[in-house]
Write a protein that holds these residues in place. Sequence first.
Motif, PDB file in Angstrom:
ATOM      1  N   PHE A 152      93.454 -10.519  58.353  1.00 18.70           N
ATOM      2  CA  PHE A 152      94.259  -9.419  57.835  1.00 18.70           C
ATOM      3  C   PHE A 152      94.435  -9.536  56.332  1.00 18.70           C
ATOM      4  N   THR A 153      94.416 -10.756  55.812  1.00 20.81           N
ATOM      5  CA  THR A 153      94.598 -10.968  54.378  1.00 20.81           C
ATOM      6  C   THR A 153      93.252 -11.271  53.726  1.00 20.81           C
ATOM      7  N   LEU A 154      92.303 -10.386  53.923  1.00 21.46           N
ATOM      8  CA  LEU A 154      90.974 -10.602  53.357  1.00 21.46           C
ATOM      9  C   LEU A 154      90.985 -10.436  51.836  1.00 21.46           C
ATOM     10  N   ASP A 155      89.937 -10.924  51.214  1.00 15.95           N
ATOM     11  CA  ASP A 155      89.785 -10.861  49.763  1.00 15.95           C
ATOM     12  C   ASP A 155      89.279  -9.465  49.381  1.00 15.95           C
ATOM     13  N   THR A 156      90.177  -8.616  48.874  1.00 14.06           N
ATOM     14  CA  THR A 156      89.792  -7.239  48.554  1.00 14.06           C
ATOM     15  C   THR A 156      88.849  -7.170  47.360  1.00 14.06           C
TER      16      THR A 156
END
Length: 280
Positions: free
Chosen positions: A127-131
């Motif tokens: 859910f906290t991927l590297d945008t």
Amino acid sequence: MLSFNSWRTVCSFRALPHPNWLMTNQQSVYKTVTCSAHCTSASFPKKDSRHRNTNFKALGKERKLIYYTNPVSTPRNYCRDQGKLNCWNCKQPLDKTPAFFCMSCKVVQPPEEGTSYFKIMDCDYTFTLDTQKLQRRYVQLQRSLHPDNFSQKSVKEQEFSEIQSALVNKAYKTLLKPLSRGLYMLELEGMRIEEGTDSAAESKFLMELMEINEALDEAQTPEEANKIGQATKETLADLTKEIDTALLKGELQTAKALLAQMKYYANIEEKVKEKLSEFM
């Protein structure tokens, strides 16, 4: 109507972590997702009664869930060699999955059925991927797959480039924002957020949303609207942390309830932007 300070107190109170939800297990990892050929959902469970005052009645425009379906309208013309996909043109084995181009003859390939957006965009299933990595991948793929690059190629290559380019664009937009990303992750697990409920347990959450919208409608200055916007951002940040924790622990019903709340606060955030534009 509650004053803005009173509403802010309510928001601060609701942001406190639930003891059963935020016991972070450092050893937890996201469970492996097995996606069907189309990553679609069949029947979905009814709302979870354990969540905090969550309302599923739409306050704004209903956000449509994003479904992955194989957009190839023509036969794939793939052949298999010991479980590996082969190029539709030269029949040589493709070196990786997903394969956008054949390394032998360099022609563009059709998308592979069942490939998740995370794999297409070369992102970790989190859910906290590297945008920033997501954005770099998007630019890289669109530069090579854009239909303009194939105007002098065969009809089949033009078609595959259009399909691949559209799929990459959809995957990027889905994974870029936390709300659509979370909804997609739930969808991969066979879940979705349901609309409509008459549960009295959600009246407090409904009242909170009504008060926020009223305060925003009555805002007379940019400063007043900005205060509401800042409070909403803080709430969304708290929800993001809680959703990440729930997904790490595999608590899908909790994540589902929290994403329902995020949906409404994201809608308020957009309304704040609209309100600020009125002062310009």
